[in-house]
Design a protein around this motif. Sequence first.
Motif, mmCIF file in Angstrom:
data_model
loop_
_atom_site.group_PDB
_atom_site.id
_atom_site.type_symbol
_atom_site.label_atom_id
_atom_site.label_comp_id
_atom_site.label_asym_id
_atom_site.label_seq_id
_atom_site.Cartn_x
_atom_site.Cartn_y
_atom_site.Cartn_z
ATOM 1 N N GLY A 1 0.790 -1.221 0.000
ATOM 2 C CA GLY A 1 0.000 0.000 0.000
ATOM 3 C C GLY A 1 0.824 1.273 0.000
ATOM 4 N N VAL A 2 2.108 1.160 0.304
ATOM 5 C CA VAL A 2 3.038 2.293 0.232
ATOM 6 C C VAL A 2 4.318 1.788 -0.419
ATOM 7 C CG1 VAL A 2 2.082 3.349 2.341
ATOM 8 C CG2 VAL A 2 4.106 1.877 2.488
ATOM 9 N N PRO A 3 5.150 2.685 -0.945
ATOM 10 C CA PRO A 3 6.412 2.232 -1.546
ATOM 11 C C PRO A 3 7.308 1.542 -0.515
ATOM 12 C CG PRO A 3 5.898 4.489 -2.194
ATOM 13 C CD PRO A 3 4.940 4.129 -1.106
ATOM 14 N N VAL A 4 7.828 0.398 -0.874
ATOM 15 C CA VAL A 4 8.793 -0.331 -0.045
ATOM 16 C C VAL A 4 10.034 -0.541 -0.901
ATOM 17 C CG1 VAL A 4 9.275 -2.423 1.287
ATOM 18 C CG2 VAL A 4 6.961 -1.445 1.273
ATOM 19 N N VAL A 5 11.115 0.123 -0.527
ATOM 20 C CA VAL A 5 12.303 0.195 -1.373
ATOM 21 C C VAL A 5 13.448 -0.603 -0.749
ATOM 22 C CG1 VAL A 5 13.951 1.740 -2.496
ATOM 23 C CG2 VAL A 5 11.589 2.511 -2.075
ATOM 24 N N PRO A 6 13.923 -1.651 -1.430
ATOM 25 C CA PRO A 6 15.058 -2.411 -0.894
ATOM 26 C C PRO A 6 16.382 -1.716 -1.207
ATOM 27 C CG PRO A 6 14.327 -3.398 -2.942
ATOM 28 C CD PRO A 6 13.387 -2.251 -2.664
ATOM 29 N N VAL A 7 17.310 -1.755 -0.248
ATOM 30 C CA VAL A 7 18.648 -1.203 -0.439
ATOM 31 C C VAL A 7 19.653 -2.268 -0.004
ATOM 32 C CG1 VAL A 7 20.230 0.682 0.097
ATOM 33 C CG2 VAL A 7 17.760 1.092 0.131
ATOM 34 N N PRO A 8 20.426 -2.838 -0.928
ATOM 35 C CA PRO A 8 21.383 -3.895 -0.558
ATOM 36 C C PRO A 8 22.571 -3.332 0.216
ATOM 37 C CG PRO A 8 21.615 -3.321 -2.876
ATOM 38 C CD PRO A 8 20.434 -2.546 -2.366
ATOM 39 N N THR A 9 22.726 -3.758 1.468
ATOM 40 C CA THR A 9 23.793 -3.213 2.309
ATOM 41 C C THR A 9 24.475 -4.292 3.142
ATOM 42 O OG1 THR A 9 22.100 -2.626 3.966
ATOM 43 C CG2 THR A 9 22.821 -0.888 2.473
ATOM 44 N N ALA A 10 24.564 -5.499 2.619
ATOM 45 C CA ALA A 10 25.213 -6.594 3.344
ATOM 46 C C ALA A 10 26.728 -6.464 3.211
ATOM 47 C CB ALA A 10 24.740 -7.941 2.807
ATOM 48 N N GLY A 11 27.363 -5.884 4.204
ATOM 49 C CA GLY A 11 28.789 -5.571 4.126
ATOM 50 C C GLY A 11 29.704 -6.762 4.003
ATOM 51 N N PHE A 12 29.333 -7.920 4.596
ATOM 52 C CA PHE A 12 30.195 -9.096 4.513
ATOM 53 C C PHE A 12 30.405 -9.529 3.067
ATOM 54 C CE2 PHE A 12 29.513 -11.130 8.971
ATOM 55 C CZ PHE A 12 30.272 -10.102 9.525
ATOM 56 N N LEU A 13 29.451 -9.198 2.195
ATOM 57 C CA LEU A 13 29.544 -9.596 0.796
ATOM 58 C C LEU A 13 30.327 -8.578 -0.026
ATOM 59 C CD1 LEU A 13 25.890 -10.890 0.274
ATOM 60 C CD2 LEU A 13 27.924 -12.123 1.059
ATOM 61 N N GLY A 14 30.959 -7.637 0.653
ATOM 62 C CA GLY A 14 31.766 -6.626 -0.021
ATOM 63 C C GLY A 14 31.140 -5.257 0.098
ATOM 64 N N GLY A 15 31.908 -4.300 0.597
ATOM 65 C CA GLY A 15 31.365 -2.953 0.694
ATOM 66 C C GLY A 15 31.792 -2.251 1.964
ATOM 67 N N VAL A 16 31.848 -0.925 1.866
ATOM 68 C CA VAL A 16 32.185 -0.071 3.000
ATOM 69 C C VAL A 16 31.140 1.036 3.077
ATOM 70 C CG1 VAL A 16 34.663 -0.552 2.911
ATOM 71 C CG2 VAL A 16 33.726 1.298 1.513
ATOM 72 N N PHE A 17 31.366 1.999 3.939
ATOM 73 C CA PHE A 17 30.418 3.085 4.157
ATOM 74 C C PHE A 17 29.997 3.741 2.842
ATOM 75 C CE2 PHE A 17 29.189 7.427 4.867
ATOM 76 C CZ PHE A 17 28.504 7.432 6.067
ATOM 77 N N THR A 18 30.966 4.069 2.004
ATOM 78 C CA THR A 18 30.669 4.771 0.749
ATOM 79 C C THR A 18 29.756 3.948 -0.149
ATOM 80 O OG1 THR A 18 32.784 5.913 0.861
ATOM 81 C CG2 THR A 18 31.681 5.889 -1.268
ATOM 82 N N ASP A 19 29.945 2.625 -0.155
ATOM 83 C CA ASP A 19 29.083 1.778 -0.977
ATOM 84 C C ASP A 19 27.634 1.832 -0.492
ATOM 85 O OD1 ASP A 19 31.110 0.540 -2.767
ATOM 86 O OD2 ASP A 19 31.908 -0.188 -0.875
ATOM 87 N N GLY A 20 27.455 1.866 0.828
ATOM 88 C CA GLY A 20 26.106 1.992 1.362
ATOM 89 C C GLY A 20 25.480 3.322 1.022
ATOM 90 N N LEU A 21 26.290 4.381 1.086
ATOM 91 C CA LEU A 21 25.825 5.723 0.712
ATOM 92 C C LEU A 21 25.363 5.730 -0.738
ATOM 93 C CD1 LEU A 21 25.717 8.817 1.452
ATOM 94 C CD2 LEU A 21 28.033 8.953 0.554
ATOM 95 N N HIS A 22 26.194 5.194 -1.626
ATOM 96 C CA HIS A 22 25.847 5.153 -3.044
ATOM 97 C C HIS A 22 24.589 4.323 -3.284
ATOM 98 C CE1 HIS A 22 30.177 6.150 -4.596
ATOM 99 N NE2 HIS A 22 29.720 7.028 -3.742
ATOM 100 N N ALA A 23 24.513 3.159 -2.621
ATOM 101 C CA ALA A 23 23.366 2.272 -2.819
ATOM 102 C C ALA A 23 22.066 2.951 -2.400
ATOM 103 C CB ALA A 23 23.565 0.980 -2.036
#
Length: 347
Positions: A121-143
């Motif tokens: 009934g409302v927008p539900v937006v997924p954001v992939p942020t599983a750091g163990f699979l590769g990624g740091v703060f900046t990657d989360g920001l970009h995602a």
Amino acid sequence: MNLKTSPSSSRRYEGCTLTGALSVTTQVEDAVTVVHGPAGCAHHNFSLLHAVMADQGCLRLPSVVSTDLGERDIIFGGEEALERTVRRVVDGGAAAVFVLTTCIAGTIGDDVASVCATDFGVPVVPVPTAGFLGGVFTDGLHAALTALAGAADPVPAETETVTIIGEKNLEFEVEENYREVERLLAALGVDVGLRFVREVRFADLAKIGAGRLNILREPALAPVGEALKKRFGTPYISSFPIGMEGSISFLKEAGSALGMPSDDAVAAEEERQQEMLASFADMRGAAFSPGPMTLHAVEYAPVRRVMEALDLKADTGGAGLALPYSPPVGTAGVRRLLHRWRRQIHA
């Protein structure tokens, strides 16, 4: 009262992928961020965000909810827990929900995108942020920036309006830095239409494509700038202005991108800078102890030029001048830095 910590201890925007994304999604005031994972991930980040927001004078609590995965969920899958949590949040009146994955959720392979595709009934937006699979703060920001931009439909560009992209919401002086950019744009006769993403409501995100020009907080956001340019056709400036010469370059670049004359604004800014330096004449020739190695980094060239303009002398017996974690934004950022240095030199 807004009690701020010292700039020397403001390295708050380092961290994991999840933290980077949360620094964006929690700035949408009528939305809720669901952290899909164990409660500890949400609790740690909630505490960090709450402390920073309070330090910046914001009394609003970050809207963060955990799916609180336990051992059974981790063994058999947490998708049911995610769906229950999203429905509970939607029933609570959220205008939108952002679902951020943790290392645990990514490792066990929950199909988060499928759950988010359910009609809530409302927008539900997924954001992939599983750091163990590769990624740091900046990657989360970009995602997060990319995912939130994807939730908006293209709209016609608004005359003489620009969009600010990717402010560092956890950094010291985030509002002061924004006001400096706003001041420079005003000198060109240009308004900011949207801060993407800081202190907005979900409906505001629809304006992401409305600006004639996007201004990125720093060059590291170039992938986001390119993605927005490809989707909406909006050109971008790669960074906030750094130092005094950065302010001049910024005015020229923004004027050129918008097809507006910038000569008068540049002349006025150059005069402003000379008056500023003159007001710190009492510091001229003072001795200082060389600070951290970052002083010799390329990005600190504007700071070194300010030192040269005031003929500051490197001497191990001089005052220890603290460098900010990020170089000063614009003429106003240099002024604040010089005020701090003046206090240290005359202490």
